[in-house]
Design an enzyme around this catalytic site. Structure first.
Site, PDB file in Angstrom:
ATOM      1  N   LYS A 204       4.428   0.109   8.624  1.00 64.00           N
ATOM      2  CA  LYS A 204       4.024   1.384   8.043  1.00 64.00           C
ATOM      3  C   LYS A 204       5.218   2.333   8.084  1.00 64.00           C
ATOM      4  O   LYS A 204       5.796   2.580   9.150  1.00 64.00           O
ATOM      5  CB  LYS A 204       2.840   1.982   8.812  1.00 64.00           C
ATOM      6  CG  LYS A 204       1.532   1.267   8.567  1.00 64.00           C
ATOM      7  CD  LYS A 204       0.369   2.063   9.156  1.00 64.00           C
ATOM      8  CE  LYS A 204      -0.964   1.447   8.780  1.00 64.00           C
ATOM      9  NZ  LYS A 204      -2.105   2.254   9.256  1.00 64.00           N
TER      10      LYS A 204
ATOM     11  N   ASP B 236     -12.476   7.656  11.154  1.00 57.33           N
ATOM     12  CA  ASP B 236     -12.350   7.286   9.738  1.00 57.33           C
ATOM     13  C   ASP B 236     -12.826   5.857   9.508  1.00 57.33           C
ATOM     14  O   ASP B 236     -12.124   5.040   8.901  1.00 57.33           O
ATOM     15  CB  ASP B 236     -10.908   7.452   9.273  1.00 57.33           C
ATOM     16  CG  ASP B 236     -10.802   7.484   7.744  1.00 57.33           C
ATOM     17  OD1 ASP B 236     -11.811   7.825   7.083  1.00 57.33           O
ATOM     18  OD2 ASP B 236      -9.724   7.161   7.206  1.00 57.33           O
TER      19      ASP B 236
ATOM     20  N   GLY C  66      -0.102   9.430   0.624  1.00 57.47           N
ATOM     21  CA  GLY C  66       0.626  10.689   0.620  1.00 57.47           C
ATOM     22  C   GLY C  66       1.669  10.787   1.713  1.00 57.47           C
ATOM     23  O   GLY C  66       2.630  11.549   1.585  1.00 57.47           O
ATOM     24  N   PHE C  67       1.502  10.022   2.804  1.00 57.65           N
ATOM     25  CA  PHE C  67       2.427  10.120   3.926  1.00 57.65           C
ATOM     26  C   PHE C  67       3.392   8.939   4.008  1.00 57.65           C
ATOM     27  O   PHE C  67       4.200   8.877   4.925  1.00 57.65           O
ATOM     28  CB  PHE C  67       1.658  10.222   5.255  1.00 57.65           C
ATOM     29  CG  PHE C  67       0.887  11.500   5.381  1.00 57.65           C
ATOM     30  CD1 PHE C  67       1.345  12.664   4.792  1.00 57.65           C
ATOM     31  CD2 PHE C  67      -0.299  11.532   6.086  1.00 57.65           C
ATOM     32  CE1 PHE C  67       0.634  13.854   4.913  1.00 57.65           C
ATOM     33  CE2 PHE C  67      -1.015  12.723   6.215  1.00 57.65           C
ATOM     34  CZ  PHE C  67      -0.547  13.888   5.623  1.00 57.65           C
ATOM     35  N   GLY C  68       3.329   7.990   3.105  1.00 57.47           N
ATOM     36  CA  GLY C  68       4.270   6.889   3.169  1.00 57.47           C
ATOM     37  C   GLY C  68       3.738   5.629   2.535  1.00 57.47           C
ATOM     38  O   GLY C  68       2.803   5.663   1.726  1.00 57.47           O
TER      39      GLY C  68
ATOM     40  N   GLY D 275       0.821  -1.202   0.000  1.00 58.32           N
ATOM     41  CA  GLY D 275       0.000   0.000   0.000  1.00 58.32           C
ATOM     42  C   GLY D 275       0.847   1.240   0.000  1.00 58.32           C
ATOM     43  O   GLY D 275       2.008   1.231   0.419  1.00 58.32           O
TER      44      GLY D 275
END
Length: 710
Positions: free
Chosen positions: A66, A164, A46-48, A43
């Site tokens: 992650k 979320d 935008g952040f990694g 996966g």
């Protein structure tokens, strides 16, 4: 096999033993922190990036890494992203003890990148499930809620809001099929006062409630909204933004289901609607509130075959004789034996608020979730009409033509005519009543969700049946005396084996209260009328829905079969009586004349007459073949709720909110007798098959039985 951890590498997955990435030349990290071996990129955002890895210190168990590597640095967005990434690690550490939340294994910095290692959940996300199969069933949605709501209650008890919840952030764990809540990257502590820049969106469009999208504020009810929106997506197959009408300010998901030929249980629909209310104050406030309302709904039921004859089990009616009575409504040639009059019973109990004996709480007019009643805004009790201001008088009765010669009222001890036989007390308002044609058995339905089976000759209560989640509106017994059908405010129809009280089937299809039912003369079909504005025709033996007749009349209150089951008669809030062709599912005729709601219709035994009882305080008699109005029966001082023909079709009886029963000559429309039967509204009447006994069901929590003494 090893994976390149350079966040800018275009082809990071390799089957190589070389020290450098063959794509970008970056040195390969064979083990992060000396133990985590990255194998595959799974996966990116935008952040990694997110990688599948093995944990060498835990027997090469699978895990997820992650990597925090945003594309821009030094901006406010970057600093916020660092905060969110660190926050996820903190949340997972706090919440990882729950079996449906991934466990945090490590959090560290290496080579100027931040890494978070967590337990890997093997399975598919709900988004992947939906893409690979058809939409979720009602049972699947309810099971998902029952599995996830305790997880939300757990994180909320720990002071965390997820913010979320979407189909992509719930994984169905392969080993036990339990849903696991993932991605706590934007989770918020209750005590935190994080304020976001104008225009910052926290959560996912369509699933996040308006308070999150506008200001970043979130509450436990915000998570409940997102879970509700997720359920609507899974149930309909449409994204939440396609299920909401900004112009009307409401959800259209039930209309989408109808277009798919589907409905769900009204109680579950109500739960979903209250989870997804726009205003925070109008939603459920805690997950436990939702759990409690789900627990009030009927248990999930599997497929049950259609009704079959009773082959085993102790009959409730063993030893009961055939009813020997006949009365003024008998068919020609029937004998009329005389019978002694039983001792008069004590006075019926006064009307009181219904009480749930298990909780001690008042239940009349209430329902799950502390909510108001549906679209109509009325509870079952309110729809049934209020109490009259005073008991009805026993003076002379008039029709529209003036005083009626020979009409009489029930005196203290009349020598003949209709005499009170006995009173059957109930714990709640009695809304429905029906006689068996084969045994001296009477069935009643109540607002306390119960069916009562009585021996009306002795007054003994034989059995109580529990099954409806909310008030019972109507009951019907087949001609063989074996099958009982009931319907109620829980939007279901239930089929019972009357001999032993076994529930054989629950028919679901209406999405609002089922107000009335009727059995066909062949006992193979059942028709139902509902507040959802439809008539439905069911095959009882198969337990299947045959067809739906959508009405333009709005809310329907009553239905009856006619013309050897070729016609249906309905009435409702549009003040008309409608005649339907069952095969063609079309309206043949609309009978107009009432000036208010038609509460009930009845068809004469010979199929020639239709009687309609109305809120306009009249009963109207119609010629079924021509649709012509024959007579308007006037005399009741409040709305007429119910009407029934006698077996010989020469008489009919009506019951009203004025508390009286009135007996009419169906040939000329004249009033024959007035019985001041109850001090509260009469909701339904039934006439015993020999015409010798009338049952009247009332809001005074009683059924009165009236016997003809000629």
């Amino acid at each position: 096999m090893i994976c390149c951890l350079n966040p800018h590498c275009t082809q990071p997955n390799h089957a190589t033993l070389s020290p450098d990435c063959p794509t970008c030349g970056t040195p390969l990290e064979h083990r992060l922190r000396g133990r985590y071996r990255p194998l595959k990129l799974i996966g990116r955002g935008g952040f990694g990036r997110t990688y599948f890895a093995l944990d060498a210190d835990r027997l090469n168990s699978r895990c997820v890494i992650k990597q925090f590597a945003p594309q821009t640095q030094g901006t406010k967005s970057f600093l916020k992203a660092v905060q969110l990434f660190e926050q996820e690690a903190v949340r997972l550490h706090e919440l990882g003890e729950h079996p449906q939340i991934p466990t945090l294994l490590a959090y560290f910095e290496q080579n100027k990148y931040l890494y978070l290692v967590q337990q890997m959940i093997q399975g598919r996300t709900l988004h992947q499930e939906l893409a690979a199969q058809t939409t979720y069933s009602e049972g699947s949605i309810r099971q998902l809620l029952e599995d996830l709501l305790p997880v939300l209650q757990f994180i909320h008890d720990h002071g965390v809001i997820h913010r979320d919840i979407t189909p992509s952030n719930v994984i169905r764990r392969k080993v036990d099929q339990k849903p696991v809540l993932i991605d706590f990257g934007v989770a918020k502590q209750f005590s935190e006062a994080i304020r976001y820049e104008p225009g910052t969106r926290i959560g996912t469009e369509g699933y996040a409630p308006i308070e999150q999208l506008r200001s970043g504020q979130a509450y436990p009810s915000s998570d409940l909204y997102s879970l509700g929106a997720t359920c609507l997506h899974l149930l309909t197959g449409c994204k939440p933004e396609d299920l909401y009408s900004p112009r009307e300010g409401r959800w259209l998901w039930q209309e989408h289901l109808e277009n798919q030929g589907r409905t769900i249980h009204a109680g579950l629909a109500e739960v979903l609607n209250f989870m997804t209310r726009d205003l925070v104050s109008e939603r459920y406030q805690t997950a436990q509130d939702v759990i409690e309302d789900l627990n009030r709904l009927p248990k999930l039921e599997g497929s049950v075959p259609g009704w079959v004859s009773n082959q085993s089990g102790q009959s409730l009616f063993a030893g009961l004789s055939q009813p020997p009575l006949s009365g003024p409504g008998k068919k020609a040639g029937m004998a009329m034996p005389t019978t002694s009059l039983p001792t008069m019973p004590d006075s019926p109990p006064s009307a009181q608020p219904d009480t749930d004996l298990s909780t001690g709480r008042a239940t009349s007019g209430t329902q799950p979730g502390r909510k108001s009643k549906g679209v109509s805004g009325q509870s079952s009790a309110e729809r049934l009409g209020g109490y009259p201001s005073s008991p009805p008088s026993s003076g002379s009765t008039k029709t529209s033509g003036g005083a009626l010669s020979g009409a009489k009222s029930l005196g203290a001890e009349p020598a003949q005519g209709w005499q009170l036989l006995r009173t059957l007390p109930h714990q709640s308002w009695v809304t429905a009543v029906a006689f068996s044609a084969q045994q001296p058995v009477l069935v009643s339905g109540n607002l306390n969700d119960t069916l009562c089976i009585w021996n009306w000759q002795s007054g003994d209560l034989l059995h109580s049946l529990k099954g409806h989640a909310r008030g019972v509106n109507d009951v019907a017994i087949d001609r063989q005396g074996q099958l009982l059908a009931s319907c109620g405010d829980d939007a279901t129809i239930k089929i019972w084996q009357l001999g032993n009280g076994t529930l054989w089937h629950t028919l679901k299809g209406h999405f609002r209260d089922v107000t009335a039912i009727a059995l066909s003369h062949s006992d193979n079909l059942l028709a139902s009328a509902s507040e959802d504005g439809t008539l439905k025709l069911w095959n009882l033996k198969k337990g299947t829905l045959l067809k739906t007749l959508p009405s333009l009349a709005g809310m329907l209150k009553t239905v009856a079969f006619a013309n050897s089951d070729q016609r249906l008669i309905s009435g409702g809030l549009d003040n008309t009586v409608r005649i339907w062709d069952i095969q063609a599912a079309t309206t043949l005729n609309v009978l107009t004349g009432h000036t208010n709601t038609v509460n009930q219709v009845a068809v004469s035994t010979d199929g020639q007459l239709v009687a309609s009882a109305s809120k306009d305080r009249t009963v109207r008699l119609w010629d079924l073949a021509t649709g012509n109005l024959l007579h308007t029966l006037q005399g009741h001082t409040q709305e007429v709720n119910t009407v029934a023909f006698f077996p010989d079709d020469r008489q009919l009886v009506s019951g009203s909110s004025d508390g009286t029963l009135r007996l009419w000559n169906s040939q000329d429309g004249t009033l024959q007798e007035t019985l001041p039967a109850h001090v509260n509204p009469i909701h339904q009447v039934a006439v015993q098959s020999m015409g010798a006994v009338i049952a009247s069901a009332s809001a005074d929590k009683t059924i009165k039985l009236w016997q003809w003494l000629g």
